[in-house]
Design a protein around this motif. Structure first.
Motif, PDB file in Angstrom:
ATOM      1  N   VAL A 156       0.858  -1.190   0.000  1.00  0.00           N
ATOM      2  CA  VAL A 156       0.000   0.000   0.000  1.00  0.00           C
ATOM      3  C   VAL A 156       0.889   1.232   0.000  1.00  0.00           C
ATOM      4  CG1 VAL A 156      -1.829   1.254   1.185  1.00  0.00           C
ATOM      5  CG2 VAL A 156      -1.779  -1.245   1.297  1.00  0.00           C
ATOM      6  N   SER A 157       0.785   2.066  -1.035  1.00  0.00           N
ATOM      7  CA  SER A 157       1.628   3.256  -1.132  1.00  0.00           C
ATOM      8  C   SER A 157       1.093   4.369  -0.229  1.00  0.00           C
ATOM      9  CB  SER A 157       1.681   3.756  -2.573  1.00  0.00           C
ATOM     10  OG  SER A 157       0.426   4.311  -2.945  1.00  0.00           O
ATOM     11  N   PHE A 158       1.949   5.346   0.027  1.00  0.00           N
ATOM     12  CA  PHE A 158       1.592   6.495   0.858  1.00  0.00           C
ATOM     13  C   PHE A 158       0.379   7.210   0.267  1.00  0.00           C
ATOM     14  CE2 PHE A 158       1.746  10.693   2.645  1.00  0.00           C
ATOM     15  CZ  PHE A 158       2.374  10.568   3.874  1.00  0.00           C
ATOM     16  N   LEU A 159       0.423   7.496  -1.023  1.00  0.00           N
ATOM     17  CA  LEU A 159      -0.653   8.253  -1.671  1.00  0.00           C
ATOM     18  C   LEU A 159      -1.917   7.415  -1.835  1.00  0.00           C
ATOM     19  CD1 LEU A 159       1.381  10.253  -4.350  1.00  0.00           C
ATOM     20  CD2 LEU A 159       0.466  11.067  -2.167  1.00  0.00           C
ATOM     21  N   GLN A 160      -1.754   6.107  -2.057  1.00  0.00           N
ATOM     22  CA  GLN A 160      -2.922   5.224  -2.187  1.00  0.00           C
ATOM     23  C   GLN A 160      -3.727   5.227  -0.889  1.00  0.00           C
ATOM     24  OE1 GLN A 160      -1.875   1.129  -2.894  1.00  0.00           O
ATOM     25  NE2 GLN A 160      -4.008   0.420  -2.904  1.00  0.00           N
ATOM     26  N   PHE A 161      -3.037   5.186   0.228  1.00  0.00           N
ATOM     27  CA  PHE A 161      -3.726   5.222   1.522  1.00  0.00           C
ATOM     28  C   PHE A 161      -4.319   6.597   1.786  1.00  0.00           C
ATOM     29  CE2 PHE A 161      -3.928   5.853   6.110  1.00  0.00           C
ATOM     30  CZ  PHE A 161      -4.507   4.665   6.548  1.00  0.00           C
ATOM     31  N   MET A 162      -3.532   7.633   1.517  1.00  0.00           N
ATOM     32  CA  MET A 162      -3.944   8.999   1.837  1.00  0.00           C
ATOM     33  C   MET A 162      -5.141   9.457   1.001  1.00  0.00           C
ATOM     34  SD  MET A 162      -1.461  12.328   1.912  1.00  0.00           S
ATOM     35  CE  MET A 162      -2.069  13.946   2.444  1.00  0.00           C
ATOM     36  N   LYS A 163      -5.290   8.910  -0.209  1.00  0.00           N
ATOM     37  CA  LYS A 163      -6.355   9.336  -1.118  1.00  0.00           C
ATOM     38  C   LYS A 163      -7.726   9.259  -0.468  1.00  0.00           C
ATOM     39  CE  LYS A 163      -7.550   6.688  -4.625  1.00  0.00           C
ATOM     40  NZ  LYS A 163      -7.559   6.002  -5.945  1.00  0.00           N
ATOM     41  N   TYR A 164      -7.977   8.193   0.285  1.00  0.00           N
ATOM     42  CA  TYR A 164      -9.259   8.047   0.964  1.00  0.00           C
ATOM     43  C   TYR A 164      -9.165   8.390   2.451  1.00  0.00           C
ATOM     44  CZ  TYR A 164     -10.656   5.525  -3.256  1.00  0.00           C
ATOM     45  OH  TYR A 164     -10.940   5.187  -4.552  1.00  0.00           O
ATOM     46  N   ALA A 165      -8.015   8.095   3.072  1.00  0.00           N
ATOM     47  CA  ALA A 165      -7.889   8.259   4.519  1.00  0.00           C
ATOM     48  C   ALA A 165      -7.922   9.725   4.942  1.00  0.00           C
ATOM     49  CB  ALA A 165      -6.598   7.602   5.008  1.00  0.00           C
ATOM     50  N   PHE A 166      -7.228  10.588   4.193  1.00  0.00           N
ATOM     51  CA  PHE A 166      -7.149  11.993   4.613  1.00  0.00           C
ATOM     52  C   PHE A 166      -8.522  12.683   4.560  1.00  0.00           C
ATOM     53  CE2 PHE A 166      -5.706  16.401   4.752  1.00  0.00           C
ATOM     54  CZ  PHE A 166      -4.706  16.316   5.718  1.00  0.00           C
ATOM     55  N   PRO A 167      -9.306  12.521   3.481  1.00  0.00           N
ATOM     56  CA  PRO A 167     -10.657  13.106   3.490  1.00  0.00           C
ATOM     57  C   PRO A 167     -11.545  12.540   4.597  1.00  0.00           C
ATOM     58  CG  PRO A 167     -10.006  12.558   1.255  1.00  0.00           C
ATOM     59  CD  PRO A 167      -8.972  11.964   2.162  1.00  0.00           C
ATOM     60  N   LEU A 168     -11.448  11.230   4.851  1.00  0.00           N
ATOM     61  CA  LEU A 168     -12.242  10.637   5.926  1.00  0.00           C
ATOM     62  C   LEU A 168     -11.812  11.188   7.284  1.00  0.00           C
ATOM     63  CD1 LEU A 168     -12.454   6.918   4.728  1.00  0.00           C
ATOM     64  CD2 LEU A 168     -14.353   8.527   4.922  1.00  0.00           C
ATOM     65  N   MET A 169     -10.498  11.417   7.444  1.00  0.00           N
ATOM     66  CA  MET A 169     -10.005  12.020   8.683  1.00  0.00           C
ATOM     67  C   MET A 169     -10.554  13.434   8.851  1.00  0.00           C
ATOM     68  SD  MET A 169      -7.671  14.418   9.969  1.00  0.00           S
ATOM     69  CE  MET A 169      -6.406  14.657   8.731  1.00  0.00           C
TER      70      MET A 169
END
Length: 433
Positions: free
Chosen positions: A404-417
């Motif tokens: 799992v890449s940094f950006l792949q995780f952040m793409k959904y995780a950051f908006p949900l956060m």
């Protein structure tokens, strides 16, 4: 701005840029960045050793040892089949059930411990159902940090806040965390898991034939070694009791890392006291790349801390509010969330506690403490490196072949956060402001 401050900022930003780009293994670049900070004098070797959170490293090592030995009993395979059959092979129901389990456990255990126990089960489950493990791992990471926010012992920032004299004076104790943060965390959890199911709905599908085949699997015989399972149960029970005693016995300064290592030592003693080759196998299974990644990260953030950069940023943010309690609460909430997504939240919270204590506020400071807690804990969901549970869960995933890449995780995780922080802000405004 002096040379050391500028150098610390440049080294930190370049290091994080390379971690995000994944051109170099993140453990290597974190250690290189940390050592450059030491070599150029931003942080001394003695200071670097001091800023490394050995409690976190001990917790990780102790629980990794126990989970590896537990895996040899066949328990994870048994639990995977049991969970699939209880949800009748429905991937959506299974994701929800596992997420609830993780959130509840993370409220009363350290969330790193929780993902160490549940993520291996997840991979066994998804292999049986022939579905992608990523939505399940992603949901469990977010659930662990949300669950950890709800109680005083669920996440280190909450323990730090509750231990401060200023917070105690505001009446913040064990029951206050559950009373104030329990309801919003339940609501945030429901919204987050519902959106995860919606986002990954196309991956949460399996064939009727696969569901039927899994339902026919017999659980008898899946536990390979009952004697070893009993020994693991004894060591884990002992560890959990020590976790629960943390901070509750006057004069006994027991940290979670010591509890985890004590449990691991007990399990090694009763299961393999004289088997050198088995001991070497157990220690070889410890995620040393994850351990050293944390070491590098602690020193990098410690360099910023030693140069006063984190404190300066926090001070600038709080100065903007002009003493208004509503503005101060919202600034602390948002600042804590964003900062905790990219730097370790322990030094940040340690910096913010005295600042909140000294702030001149035209009203009660209680909402400021809750804003710091929710921002620091929920903010960990923003990126791969935002919380220890994220790093550990994805390290286990990598061992099972899931990258799992940094950006792949952040793409959904950051908006949900950010959505969870918006809900938190609305809740704090209604409840206190």
């Amino acid at each position: 701005m002096n040379y050391y401050v500028l150098a610390a900022i440049v080294i930190f930003l370049i290091t994080y840029g390379l971690i995000i780009s994944e051109k170099v293994h993140r453990t290597v670049i974190a250690l290189v960045g940390a050592m450059i900070m030491v070599l150029v004098g931003i942080i001394t070797q003695e200071e670097a050793v001091h800023v490394i959170d050995f409690n976190t490293l001990a917790l990780l090592t102790g629980m990794m040892v126990q989970v590896h030995i537990l895996g040899k009993t066949g328990l994870f395979k048994y639990l995977s089949v049991w969970a699939v059959q209880k949800t009748r092979g429905n991937p959506v129901l299974l994701l929800i059930a596992l997420s609830i389990l993780v959130a509840v456990c993370s409220a009363f255990l350290d969330n790193v411990t929780t993902v160490l126990l549940t993520v291996p089960v997840t991979f066994a489950v998804t292999r049986d159902l022939k579905v992608s493990p990523y939505p399940f791992v992603f949901a469990q990471i977010l659930a662990s940090n949300i669950g950890g926010t709800a109680t005083m012992i669920g996440d280190p920032p909450n323990i730090m806040i509750a231990s401060s004299e200023a917070a105690k004076e505001a009446g913040i104790d064990f029951m206050a965390f559950i009373r104030v943060l329990g309801l919003p965390c339940v609501f945030i959890f429901i919204v987050t898991i519902a959106l995860i199911v919606l986002i990954f709905r196309k991956q949460l599908v399996t064939s009727p034939e696969t569901r039927m085949r899994v339902m026919q699997i017999k659980t008898a015989g899946l536990i390979r070694c009952r004697r070893l399972l009993v020994k693991c149960g004894i060591s884990l029970g002992f560890t959990i009791i020590l976790f629960c005693l943390h901070g509750r016995v006057p004069g006994w300064d027991l940290e979670s890392g010591s509890a985890a290592l004590a449990g691991a030592a007990l399990l090694l003693l009763i299961s393999m006291p004289d088997r050198t080759e088995r001991l070497e196998e157990v220690f070889a299974k410890v995620e040393w790349t994850t351990i050293f990644f944390f070491i590098g990260l602690f020193v990098l953030v410690g360099g910023l801390e030693m140069q006063g950069i984190i404190k300066w940023m926090a001070q600038q943010a709080t100065d903007l509010t002009g003493g208004d309690v509503t503005a101060s609460t919202m600034v602390i909430l948002l600042l804590s969330a964003v900062m905790s997504s990219f730097v370790d939240n322990i030094p940040f919270v340690a910096t913010m506690i005295p600042l909140i204590k000294d702030m001149l506020i035209n009203g009660s400071k209680e909402p400021l403490w809750w804003a710091l807690s929710m921002g620091a804990c929920l903010g960990g969901n923003g990126t791969v490196i935002g919380a220890s549970a994220n790093v550990v869960a994805l390290a286990i995933a990598r061992k099972h072949g899931l990258e799992v890449s940094f950006l792949q995780f952040m793409k959904y995780a950051f908006p949900l956060m950010l959505l969870s922080i918006a809900i938190s802000g609305l809740y704090l405004w209604i409840a206190f402001l």
